[in-house]
Design a protein around this motif. Structure first.
Motif, PDB file in Angstrom:
ATOM      1  N   GLY A  56       0.478  -1.329  -7.357  1.00  0.00           N
ATOM      2  CA  GLY A  56       0.136  -0.976  -5.977  1.00  0.00           C
ATOM      3  C   GLY A  56      -0.670  -2.088  -5.311  1.00  0.00           C
ATOM      4  O   GLY A  56      -1.435  -2.797  -5.968  1.00  0.00           O
ATOM      5  N   GLY A  57      -0.491  -2.255  -3.999  1.00  0.00           N
ATOM      6  CA  GLY A  57      -1.279  -3.236  -3.240  1.00  0.00           C
ATOM      7  C   GLY A  57      -1.035  -4.641  -3.724  1.00  0.00           C
ATOM      8  O   GLY A  57       0.093  -5.081  -3.876  1.00  0.00           O
ATOM      9  N   ASP A  58      -2.129  -5.366  -4.008  1.00  0.00           N
ATOM     10  CA  ASP A  58      -2.040  -6.724  -4.551  1.00  0.00           C
ATOM     11  C   ASP A  58      -2.424  -6.683  -6.034  1.00  0.00           C
ATOM     12  O   ASP A  58      -3.376  -6.000  -6.401  1.00  0.00           O
ATOM     13  CB  ASP A  58      -3.009  -7.646  -3.793  1.00  0.00           C
ATOM     14  CG  ASP A  58      -2.941  -9.051  -4.337  1.00  0.00           C
ATOM     15  OD1 ASP A  58      -2.103  -9.825  -3.860  1.00  0.00           O
ATOM     16  OD2 ASP A  58      -3.699  -9.370  -5.290  1.00  0.00           O
ATOM     17  N   MET A  72     -11.189   3.154  -4.716  1.00  0.00           N
ATOM     18  CA  MET A  72     -11.418   4.038  -5.879  1.00  0.00           C
ATOM     19  C   MET A  72     -12.782   4.706  -5.828  1.00  0.00           C
ATOM     20  O   MET A  72     -13.342   5.011  -6.859  1.00  0.00           O
ATOM     21  CB  MET A  72     -11.320   3.229  -7.188  1.00  0.00           C
ATOM     22  CG  MET A  72      -9.991   2.553  -7.382  1.00  0.00           C
ATOM     23  SD  MET A  72      -9.925   1.635  -8.910  1.00  0.00           S
ATOM     24  CE  MET A  72     -10.898   0.207  -8.516  1.00  0.00           C
ATOM     25  N   GLY A 130      -2.904   5.940   2.983  1.00  0.00           N
ATOM     26  CA  GLY A 130      -2.620   5.086   4.133  1.00  0.00           C
ATOM     27  C   GLY A 130      -1.248   4.432   4.065  1.00  0.00           C
ATOM     28  O   GLY A 130      -0.745   4.127   2.984  1.00  0.00           O
ATOM     29  N   ALA A 172      -7.554   7.028  -1.615  1.00  0.00           N
ATOM     30  CA  ALA A 172      -8.167   6.882  -0.291  1.00  0.00           C
ATOM     31  C   ALA A 172      -9.118   5.705  -0.340  1.00  0.00           C
ATOM     32  O   ALA A 172      -9.664   5.386  -1.404  1.00  0.00           O
ATOM     33  CB  ALA A 172      -8.920   8.151   0.085  1.00  0.00           C
ATOM     34  N   ILE A 173      -9.289   5.061   0.792  1.00  0.00           N
ATOM     35  CA  ILE A 173     -10.318   4.038   0.852  1.00  0.00           C
ATOM     36  C   ILE A 173     -11.418   4.523   1.793  1.00  0.00           C
ATOM     37  O   ILE A 173     -11.190   5.374   2.648  1.00  0.00           O
ATOM     38  CB  ILE A 173      -9.784   2.670   1.311  1.00  0.00           C
ATOM     39  CG1 ILE A 173      -9.375   2.728   2.783  1.00  0.00           C
ATOM     40  CG2 ILE A 173      -8.633   2.161   0.476  1.00  0.00           C
ATOM     41  CD1 ILE A 173      -9.515   1.366   3.402  1.00  0.00           C
ATOM     42  N   THR A 204      -2.718  -5.931   0.222  1.00  0.00           N
ATOM     43  CA  THR A 204      -3.692  -5.016  -0.376  1.00  0.00           C
ATOM     44  C   THR A 204      -4.010  -3.847   0.547  1.00  0.00           C
ATOM     45  O   THR A 204      -4.063  -4.000   1.774  1.00  0.00           O
ATOM     46  CB  THR A 204      -4.988  -5.761  -0.763  1.00  0.00           C
ATOM     47  OG1 THR A 204      -5.904  -4.805  -1.294  1.00  0.00           O
ATOM     48  CG2 THR A 204      -5.640  -6.455   0.426  1.00  0.00           C
ATOM     49  N   SER A 205      -4.240  -2.693  -0.060  1.00  0.00           N
ATOM     50  CA  SER A 205      -4.611  -1.500   0.723  1.00  0.00           C
ATOM     51  C   SER A 205      -5.940  -1.720   1.440  1.00  0.00           C
ATOM     52  O   SER A 205      -6.183  -1.143   2.493  1.00  0.00           O
ATOM     53  CB  SER A 205      -4.700  -0.282  -0.188  1.00  0.00           C
ATOM     54  OG  SER A 205      -5.711  -0.474  -1.156  1.00  0.00           O
ATOM     55  N   PRO A 227       0.784  -1.242   0.000  1.00  0.00           N
ATOM     56  CA  PRO A 227       0.000   0.000   0.000  1.00  0.00           C
ATOM     57  C   PRO A 227       0.814   1.289   0.000  1.00  0.00           C
ATOM     58  O   PRO A 227       0.262   2.359  -0.192  1.00  0.00           O
ATOM     59  CB  PRO A 227      -0.795  -0.113   1.302  1.00  0.00           C
ATOM     60  CG  PRO A 227       0.080  -0.935   2.195  1.00  0.00           C
ATOM     61  CD  PRO A 227       0.779  -1.916   1.302  1.00  0.00           C
ATOM     62  N   VAL A 261      -6.137  -7.586  -6.746  1.00  0.00           N
ATOM     63  CA  VAL A 261      -7.260  -6.878  -6.099  1.00  0.00           C
ATOM     64  C   VAL A 261      -7.442  -5.554  -6.841  1.00  0.00           C
ATOM     65  O   VAL A 261      -6.664  -4.613  -6.655  1.00  0.00           O
ATOM     66  CB  VAL A 261      -6.980  -6.617  -4.598  1.00  0.00           C
ATOM     67  CG1 VAL A 261      -8.128  -5.821  -3.975  1.00  0.00           C
ATOM     68  CG2 VAL A 261      -6.783  -7.934  -3.852  1.00  0.00           C
TER      69      VAL A 261
END
Ligand code: SAH
Length: 546
Positions: free
Chosen positions: A92-94, A177, A206, A234-235, A122-123, A14, A97
């Motif tokens: 980014g992340g996984d 997203m 994050g 942002a999530i 993952t984020s 992340p 995902v």
């Protein structure tokens, strides 16, 4: 099967570089090509094989830089171009995902290219964790659901979400997203029966030094985004678990949180300051401007017998000298009885690592200070021993010849860029150039971009200032990056800009007065450490930002 390179679809995690997997790092260090996305942090790009071809296919929020279909083709193309090669696709992340890793893998299969997937953190789960929000919690949430807030249906262009189902879902809802559509999403969920008071958190950037958590409820979601200016990435996390974040938020706001600092030290020397600034919360962009290289095989080690005093003016000098001494088959016994002089505390500490204590260290930690100190030693003749090979008879009365003799038994161990300050003060001394400093010729594009968005530059030497300016100012910005909306001389963020449209921060933190004046000459605002030590510089940086 055709002779293709091997593609690795790697999750970068992340943001926090420490959350990259060991396997991911291992492959990046060996990669021939790295095809990377916008959300990958500079620290991770910095881990990649320095010889790798770095391909930025990052997508800016407003315009897609490289279309997904082109990225898919690009991977196949690199696999063909590098038949034995390692092609890292860093996301980014996984990668699986919402990373479109599946689409890329399908294309590779179709082309007969072999690939591995290296999962990433993952984020969706790690970003809430960094905000102290567990995605599941006994008695509160027995499931969690990761949802894209972005995907539109092809038929009508509306968000392809089953709002009825989501509203009835008792588990934690995590939207990726989704910031741009969150007002709409929240309203639709409420229309479908989700409680307006459902707690909700937006977590921006994050796991990075810029992380921010903004709490709201379903009914205040839209207005909160506007009021607090929540921006991507942002999530959004919804559900009872969000309340736990009020108690469990563990990530401290550190003195340098949210600051991006460029450290211009050569990588070998910079690790101490990088670790310290990072621990204080800063994001550090390692940008060595110089590379040092030992000057090998150019000394006759037997000549060491002709010297009584060895003077070191940098840690590089110490390292190069001892490395060469050892590779020549000698060891530190050849220094027995000699006096050792160091320009300052850092060099003194380095010498101690080789088991050598210093006899002379000037108060002001400059070459001039050391030159004057040794001049004094010569003039007074104190503490100087004349080893074998020197003529005798220079005891009480000091004639100018005897002073010259003492002086001629001083050896300066310096780099090729050292100025003549010491030699002017000690004209009879000998200088050995034990290492060379070579300027870094250019910065990779990703690093240039990271430097441009930094808050300040940390300079540890005049040559770093000079090289930084020549490297940065020589770069012509691509048209795509020019839409930064910066005016011609100074930009709104205090960025300087030259005719080539190169942008860089104007604030600098300098070690030593010489470095300070070099930086000022180039138009930098300067904050200078009280002492010429890294501790003092770090202290000054913290003082400045707190
Ligand atoms: N494959 C990625 C997700 C890619 S979609 C993963 O597994 O994490 C991109 C979205 O991920 C962003 O719009 C944002 O919602 C989320 N995201 C990624 N990194 C984030 C971060 N550091 N902080 C907050 N959200 C992040």
């Amino acid at each position: 099967m055709a002779n293709f390179g091997h593609v690795y679809l790697i999750g970068a995690g992340p943001g926090d570089p420490g959350l990259l997997t060991l396997r991911g790092k291992d492959i990046l260090e060996k990669a021939d090509v790295v095809v990377y996305d916008r959300l990958v942090s500079p620290a991770i790009l910095g881990m990649c094989n320095s010889k790798a071809k770095m391909v930025d296919v990052g997508k800016m929020p407003t315009h897609h830089k490289v279309k997904q279909s082109e990225i898919n083709k690009l991977l196949v193309q690199y696999a063909q171009e590098y038949p034995q090669g390692i092609i890292a696709r860093l996301k980014g992340g996984d990668p699986f995902v919402f990373g479109r890793g599946g689409e890329e893998a399908l294309e590779l299969v179709a082309a007969g290219v072999e690939f591995d997937v290296v999962p990433g953190i993952t984020s969706a789960i790690s970003v809430p964790a960094y905000a102290g929000i567990p995605v599941s919690h006994r008695g509160i949430a027995t499931s969690f659901h990761i949802i894209t807030g972005h995907e539109k249906a092809e038929s009508n262009g509306e968000l392809s979400l089953d709002f009825e189902n989501l509203a009835n879902c008792q588990g934690t809802l995590i939207f990726l997203m989704g910031i741009a559509n969150m007002d709409f999403i929240a309203k639709r969920l409420m229309e479908c029966g989700k409680a307006p008071k459902t707690p909700l958190a937006f977590i921006e950037k994050g796991t990075t030094p810029y992380q921010r958590t903004v709490m709201a409820t379903l009914e205040t979601a839209g207005e909160t985004i506007v009021r607090e200016n929540v921006t991507a990435p942002a999530i959004t996390i919804m559900g009872g678990v969000v309340e736990l974040g009020k108690t469990l938020a563990w990530k401290k706001n550190l003195p340098l949180s949210g600051k991006r600092l460029v450290v211009t030290r050569a990588a070998k020397q910079a690790s101490g300051i990088i670790a310290r600034l990072t621990a204080l919360g800063a994001e550090v962009i390692e940008t060595p401007m110089i590379e040092t290289r030992a000057v090998e095989g150019s000394f006759n080690w037997a000549d060491l017998a002709n010297f009584d005093v060895l003077a070191f003016t940098s840690t590089n000098g110490v390292e190069s000298f001892f490395t060469q001494l050892l590779t020549s088959g000698n060891d530190i016994r050849v220094l027995a009885g000699k006096k050792i002089a160091s320009v300052g505390k850092i060099t003194e500490k380095k010498l101690l690592e080789y088991g050598i204590r210093c006899d002379y260290v000037p108060e002001d930690h400059t070459g001039e200070g050391l030159g004057k100190l040794l001049r004094d030693v010569v003039d007074k003749g104190e503490g100087v021993i004349l080893g074998p090979g020197a003529e005798s008879g220079i005891n009480s009365e000091r004639s100018s010849e005897s002073k010259d003799l003492i002086e001629s038994r001083i050896l300066l161990l310096q780099g090729n860029l050292a100025d003549d300050t010491m030699l002017k003060l000690l004209p009879q001394a000998t200088r050995w150039v034990v290492y060379e400093t070579l300027p870094v010729a250019e910065l990779p594009e990703w690093k240039r971009e990271a430097v441009e968005s930094a808050d300040a530059i940390v300079f540890a030497s005049t040559s770093a200032v000079e090289n930084f300016c020549s490297v940065i100012l020589s770069g012509v910005r691509s048209t795509e990056s020019k839409d930064l909306n910066r005016d011609s001389s100074t930009t709104p963020n205090g960025f300087a800009q030259n005719d080539n449209n190169a942008c860089y921060p104007r604030k600098s933190f300098c070690i030593g007065r010489m470095t300070e004046s070099a930086a000022q000459k180039h138009g930098f605002e300067t904050v200078t450490s009280d002492e010429t030590t890294m501790d003092s510089l770090v202290k000054k940086i913290v003082e400045f930002y707190t």
